[in-house]
Design a protein around this motif. Sequence first.
Motif, PDB file in Angstrom:
ATOM      1  N   VAL A 391       0.825  -1.214   0.000  1.00 62.16           N
ATOM      2  CA  VAL A 391       0.000   0.000   0.000  1.00 62.16           C
ATOM      3  C   VAL A 391       0.856   1.259   0.000  1.00 62.16           C
ATOM      4  CG1 VAL A 391      -1.698   1.311   1.340  1.00 62.16           C
ATOM      5  CG2 VAL A 391      -1.931  -1.167   1.121  1.00 62.16           C
ATOM      6  N   PHE A 392       2.059   1.186   0.582  1.00 59.75           N
ATOM      7  CA  PHE A 392       2.908   2.373   0.744  1.00 59.75           C
ATOM      8  C   PHE A 392       4.123   2.351  -0.176  1.00 59.75           C
ATOM      9  CE2 PHE A 392       0.886   1.206   4.781  1.00 59.75           C
ATOM     10  CZ  PHE A 392       0.141   2.343   5.025  1.00 59.75           C
ATOM     11  N   MET A 393       4.160   1.428  -1.134  1.00 63.63           N
ATOM     12  CA  MET A 393       5.284   1.315  -2.051  1.00 63.63           C
ATOM     13  C   MET A 393       5.035   2.100  -3.334  1.00 63.63           C
ATOM     14  SD  MET A 393       7.529  -0.400  -0.431  1.00 63.63           S
ATOM     15  CE  MET A 393       8.691  -0.869  -1.702  1.00 63.63           C
ATOM     16  N   PRO A 394       6.112   2.406  -4.103  1.00 63.14           N
ATOM     17  CA  PRO A 394       5.944   3.118  -5.381  1.00 63.14           C
ATOM     18  C   PRO A 394       4.993   2.366  -6.307  1.00 63.14           C
ATOM     19  CG  PRO A 394       8.252   3.036  -4.757  1.00 63.14           C
ATOM     20  CD  PRO A 394       7.527   2.168  -3.780  1.00 63.14           C
ATOM     21  N   GLY A 395       4.107   3.106  -6.942  1.00 61.03           N
ATOM     22  CA  GLY A 395       3.108   2.509  -7.823  1.00 61.03           C
ATOM     23  C   GLY A 395       1.755   2.370  -7.178  1.00 61.03           C
ATOM     24  N   SER A 396       1.688   2.506  -5.854  1.00 57.18           N
ATOM     25  CA  SER A 396       0.403   2.423  -5.177  1.00 57.18           C
ATOM     26  C   SER A 396      -0.393   3.695  -5.409  1.00 57.18           C
ATOM     27  CB  SER A 396       0.604   2.209  -3.675  1.00 57.18           C
ATOM     28  OG  SER A 396      -0.628   2.300  -2.988  1.00 57.18           O
ATOM     29  N   PRO A 397      -1.664   3.587  -5.825  1.00 52.51           N
ATOM     30  CA  PRO A 397      -2.465   4.789  -6.079  1.00 52.51           C
ATOM     31  C   PRO A 397      -3.089   5.385  -4.818  1.00 52.51           C
ATOM     32  CG  PRO A 397      -3.756   2.861  -6.601  1.00 52.51           C
ATOM     33  CD  PRO A 397      -2.413   2.352  -6.149  1.00 52.51           C
ATOM     34  N   LEU A 398      -2.701   4.907  -3.643  1.00 56.43           N
ATOM     35  CA  LEU A 398      -3.315   5.379  -2.409  1.00 56.43           C
ATOM     36  C   LEU A 398      -3.200   6.893  -2.295  1.00 56.43           C
ATOM     37  CD1 LEU A 398      -4.605   4.706   0.354  1.00 56.43           C
ATOM     38  CD2 LEU A 398      -2.288   4.607   1.291  1.00 56.43           C
ATOM     39  N   ASP A 399      -4.330   7.530  -2.092  1.00 53.92           N
ATOM     40  CA  ASP A 399      -4.376   8.970  -1.919  1.00 53.92           C
ATOM     41  C   ASP A 399      -5.537   9.281  -0.973  1.00 53.92           C
ATOM     42  OD1 ASP A 399      -4.321  11.687  -2.011  1.00 53.92           O
ATOM     43  OD2 ASP A 399      -4.602  11.863  -4.185  1.00 53.92           O
ATOM     44  N   LEU A 400      -5.227   9.492   0.279  1.00 55.79           N
ATOM     45  CA  LEU A 400      -6.259   9.716   1.275  1.00 55.79           C
ATOM     46  C   LEU A 400      -6.900  11.088   1.148  1.00 55.79           C
ATOM     47  CD1 LEU A 400      -4.612   8.092   4.418  1.00 55.79           C
ATOM     48  CD2 LEU A 400      -6.263   7.108   2.823  1.00 55.79           C
ATOM     49  N   SER A 401      -6.302  11.972   0.324  1.00 49.43           N
ATOM     50  CA  SER A 401      -6.927  13.276   0.111  1.00 49.43           C
ATOM     51  C   SER A 401      -8.171  13.165  -0.758  1.00 49.43           C
ATOM     52  CB  SER A 401      -5.935  14.244  -0.534  1.00 49.43           C
ATOM     53  OG  SER A 401      -5.560  13.786  -1.836  1.00 49.43           O
ATOM     54  N   VAL A 402      -8.273  12.046  -1.510  1.00 49.00           N
ATOM     55  CA  VAL A 402      -9.466  11.787  -2.317  1.00 49.00           C
ATOM     56  C   VAL A 402     -10.441  11.011  -1.450  1.00 49.00           C
ATOM     57  CG1 VAL A 402     -10.382  10.657  -4.372  1.00 49.00           C
ATOM     58  CG2 VAL A 402      -8.118  11.736  -4.431  1.00 49.00           C
ATOM     59  N   LEU A 519     -19.071   1.462  -1.879  1.00 49.47           N
ATOM     60  CA  LEU A 519     -18.943   2.780  -1.256  1.00 49.47           C
ATOM     61  C   LEU A 519     -17.602   3.435  -1.573  1.00 49.47           C
ATOM     62  CD1 LEU A 519     -20.477   2.065   2.274  1.00 49.47           C
ATOM     63  CD2 LEU A 519     -21.538   3.290   0.370  1.00 49.47           C
ATOM     64  N   ALA A 520     -16.577   2.631  -1.821  1.00 47.59           N
ATOM     65  CA  ALA A 520     -15.244   3.184  -2.080  1.00 47.59           C
ATOM     66  C   ALA A 520     -14.645   2.500  -3.304  1.00 47.59           C
ATOM     67  CB  ALA A 520     -14.342   2.995  -0.866  1.00 47.59           C
ATOM     68  N   PRO A 521     -15.149   2.828  -4.505  1.00 52.19           N
ATOM     69  CA  PRO A 521     -14.722   2.094  -5.695  1.00 52.19           C
ATOM     70  C   PRO A 521     -13.483   2.644  -6.399  1.00 52.19           C
ATOM     71  CG  PRO A 521     -16.528   3.533  -6.254  1.00 52.19           C
ATOM     72  CD  PRO A 521     -16.254   3.751  -4.793  1.00 52.19           C
ATOM     73  N   ASN A 522     -13.044   3.861  -6.079  1.00 51.86           N
ATOM     74  CA  ASN A 522     -11.954   4.459  -6.836  1.00 51.86           C
ATOM     75  C   ASN A 522     -10.609   3.822  -6.470  1.00 51.86           C
ATOM     76  OD1 ASN A 522     -12.766   5.812  -4.405  1.00 51.86           O
ATOM     77  ND2 ASN A 522     -11.012   7.171  -4.693  1.00 51.86           N
ATOM     78  N   PRO A 523      -9.663   3.780  -7.418  1.00 51.48           N
ATOM     79  CA  PRO A 523      -8.365   3.131  -7.174  1.00 51.48           C
ATOM     80  C   PRO A 523      -7.611   3.741  -6.004  1.00 51.48           C
ATOM     81  CG  PRO A 523      -8.656   3.606  -9.509  1.00 51.48           C
ATOM     82  CD  PRO A 523      -9.773   4.285  -8.797  1.00 51.48           C
ATOM     83  N   GLU A 524      -7.798   5.046  -5.779  1.00 50.78           N
ATOM     84  CA  GLU A 524      -7.081   5.697  -4.681  1.00 50.78           C
ATOM     85  C   GLU A 524      -7.479   5.130  -3.319  1.00 50.78           C
ATOM     86  OE1 GLU A 524      -7.267   8.359  -8.178  1.00 50.78           O
ATOM     87  OE2 GLU A 524      -8.762   7.257  -7.017  1.00 50.78           O
ATOM     88  N   ALA A 525      -8.667   4.521  -3.251  1.00 57.14           N
ATOM     89  CA  ALA A 525      -9.151   3.980  -1.973  1.00 57.14           C
ATOM     90  C   ALA A 525      -8.851   2.497  -1.810  1.00 57.14           C
ATOM     91  CB  ALA A 525     -10.656   4.206  -1.856  1.00 57.14           C
ATOM     92  N   PHE A 526      -8.292   1.868  -2.846  1.00 56.54           N
ATOM     93  CA  PHE A 526      -8.076   0.423  -2.747  1.00 56.54           C
ATOM     94  C   PHE A 526      -7.081   0.076  -1.654  1.00 56.54           C
ATOM     95  CE2 PHE A 526      -6.419  -3.750  -3.943  1.00 56.54           C
ATOM     96  CZ  PHE A 526      -7.598  -4.436  -4.187  1.00 56.54           C
ATOM     97  N   GLY A 527      -6.080   0.911  -1.471  1.00 56.33           N
ATOM     98  CA  GLY A 527      -5.123   0.665  -0.397  1.00 56.33           C
ATOM     99  C   GLY A 527      -5.797   0.668   0.961  1.00 56.33           C
ATOM    100  N   LEU A 528      -6.780   1.567   1.134  1.00 59.48           N
ATOM    101  CA  LEU A 528      -7.534   1.595   2.384  1.00 59.48           C
ATOM    102  C   LEU A 528      -8.342   0.312   2.560  1.00 59.48           C
ATOM    103  CD1 LEU A 528      -8.345   3.299   4.853  1.00 59.48           C
ATOM    104  CD2 LEU A 528     -10.213   4.240   3.473  1.00 59.48           C
ATOM    105  N   LEU A 529      -8.909  -0.202   1.460  1.00 58.03           N
ATOM    106  CA  LEU A 529      -9.642  -1.466   1.520  1.00 58.03           C
ATOM    107  C   LEU A 529      -8.721  -2.617   1.894  1.00 58.03           C
ATOM    108  CD1 LEU A 529     -11.971  -1.202  -1.624  1.00 58.03           C
ATOM    109  CD2 LEU A 529     -12.393  -0.429   0.715  1.00 58.03           C
ATOM    110  N   VAL A 530      -7.490  -2.571   1.410  1.00 57.03           N
ATOM    111  CA  VAL A 530      -6.510  -3.604   1.764  1.00 57.03           C
ATOM    112  C   VAL A 530      -6.251  -3.596   3.267  1.00 57.03           C
ATOM    113  CG1 VAL A 530      -4.092  -4.308   1.528  1.00 57.03           C
ATOM    114  CG2 VAL A 530      -5.412  -3.688  -0.503  1.00 57.03           C
ATOM    115  N   LEU A 531      -6.049  -2.415   3.824  1.00 51.87           N
ATOM    116  CA  LEU A 531      -5.773  -2.308   5.262  1.00 51.87           C
ATOM    117  C   LEU A 531      -6.968  -2.793   6.085  1.00 51.87           C
ATOM    118  CD1 LEU A 531      -3.964   1.172   5.370  1.00 51.87           C
ATOM    119  CD2 LEU A 531      -2.940  -1.106   5.306  1.00 51.87           C
ATOM    120  N   ILE A 532      -8.179  -2.424   5.662  1.00 52.55           N
ATOM    121  CA  ILE A 532      -9.379  -2.884   6.369  1.00 52.55           C
ATOM    122  C   ILE A 532      -9.494  -4.411   6.278  1.00 52.55           C
ATOM    123  CG2 ILE A 532     -11.898  -2.813   6.391  1.00 52.55           C
ATOM    124  CD1 ILE A 532     -11.728   0.075   5.408  1.00 52.55           C
ATOM    125  N   SER A 533      -9.206  -4.950   5.092  1.00 54.79           N
ATOM    126  CA  SER A 533      -9.291  -6.400   4.900  1.00 54.79           C
ATOM    127  C   SER A 533      -8.320  -7.141   5.808  1.00 54.79           C
ATOM    128  CB  SER A 533      -9.005  -6.751   3.432  1.00 54.79           C
ATOM    129  OG  SER A 533      -9.953  -6.172   2.567  1.00 54.79           O
TER     130      SER A 533
END
Length: 577
Positions: A391-402, A519-533
């Motif tokens: 989730v925190f490596m280069p290439g991850s689209p995680l963006d909590l500002s979105v 509820l959270a379908p955008n790629p920027e939120a997928f990292g958050l879904l990973v952490l929740i999972s």
Amino acid sequence: MTPKNDQNTRGGCCGSFNNYVTSAKFLLYLGHSLSTWGDRMWHFAVSLFLVELYGNSLLLTAVYGLVVAGSVLILGAIIGDWVDKNPRLKVAQTSLIVQNVSVIMCGVILMMVFLHKTDLLTMYDGWVLTSCYILIITIANIANLASTATGITIQRDWIVVVSGGDRSKLADMNATIRRIDQLTNILAPMAVGQIMTFGSPVIGCGFISGWNLVSMCVEYYLLWKVYQKTPALALKASPKADETELKQLNLQKDIESKAQEGSHLMGEKDPKKYEFENEKEPGCASQIAEPFRTFREGWISYYNQPVFLAGMGLSFLYMTVLGFDCITTGYAYTQGLSGSVLSLLMAASAITGIMGTVAFTRLREKCGLVRTGVISGIAQIACLTLCVVSVFMPGSPLDLSVSPFEDIRTRFIQSKELSSIVPTDAPETLFTTGMYNLLNESYPTKEYTEISSKPVPLISVSLLFAGVIAARIGLWAFDLTVTQLLQENVIESERGIINGVQNSMNYLLDLVHFIMVILAPNPEAFGLLVLISVSFVVMGHMMYFRYAQKTLGNQLFLCCPDTKTVSDEAESNVSVV
């Protein structure tokens, strides 16, 4: 070696092989293989059929998914209770026929709709076509409920009886069943996918209907042979039958002198009440309320089971996006992975899943069943740390500002406006509305070609799938552990209803995970879904660790084989309050 000895050796080998292929165990494997193959083909194809029918929209598929999940969630306990209260052969044959006939009917209706869709669309302002859609989803849901009943009676009950009470044999049979599941998960969709690719949806419907017709006849015969070869299957513990026998016994005795003893046998709360002669048939209101009582009593009984925490731990593992379903596949497409690469990754996950079944049998022999669950849980959590790191490596689209929880209605409007400019190579068969919107956002303009040509670092997505694939070893070993714990610790007369509630719990958490993605379908939120999972997976294993600690106590960290010891007695008698 003399010719006579050589002949005896050959005869012995041929005799052993013949005995194996005619044994109840092998026939059970063969029947499960046919059943699972048909199930996997149907579950894969029905989503594609519904997408094709509704003009490449995911609406029908989403409705079908919600109906299936909701039905099992509500009716799981009732289905399990029906399995408990009826003879084994009747349950297996009825659920088999209902399941396959429902799939055949769906296939025929789908063929008619595909062939005459234009005519149906103009009849009664399209209401005839809408009625066909409703009918297809309803019958497909009935097929899924019948499949649930089949899974409960064969995989949770018959297999225990066929194993003859041998825990090692039961573990081997459970592992073999899971290996069959892993292979059919890969091969069956590939087979039906090729037929639909080089043929047409109509040919695909016809093939699946024909397969289920032939398979139903063969499976019916195999069930009958297994039943004949295993006389113990004809003997089924029935609380009602036991109660009737005890009533007759007590009527023949002197009620006054044997009142205390008779009430103890009956297990009645009030030993002073004996109304055996004047029992009344249940009234209409009582019959209507019976399913609701069954539902409530099933969940209460599940909560009071010794393995309640273990079952809940397994259910929590369903609340995850870290699997090879449409969610993770859609995300992989947005990160630049091709279909061929994904197919190779799925094959690798199947291999590690089979490795997990092998690890289960070895660990159970060396460390015992309960400790196997602890070890497999630790292994899965360790592998999933790679997913957290990704989730925190280069290439991850995680963006909590979105904001991941944007207005859903706005997303649907955007999807409509952008659907006309989605490139032709975009994936067409993703099965959740959320991921469909996600992909629409991934191809927002005609500059798609320029954006996709930019190199995207693959470190993040590589670590993600490395963790997911490696974690399958621990996942399937843990799944087999909990499955056998349910088989060994749930009394025979409650196996159906308890496993029905377990299925309901699994579907509930799976439904929650799909809602979370919508509820959270955008790629920027997928990292958050990973952490929740990963958090839910950890919580599930913590529940199991608590169960293991209550079961084995100070012996938890003593690695010893699964023999009948004091710890096993504790394993059988511990209860969760």
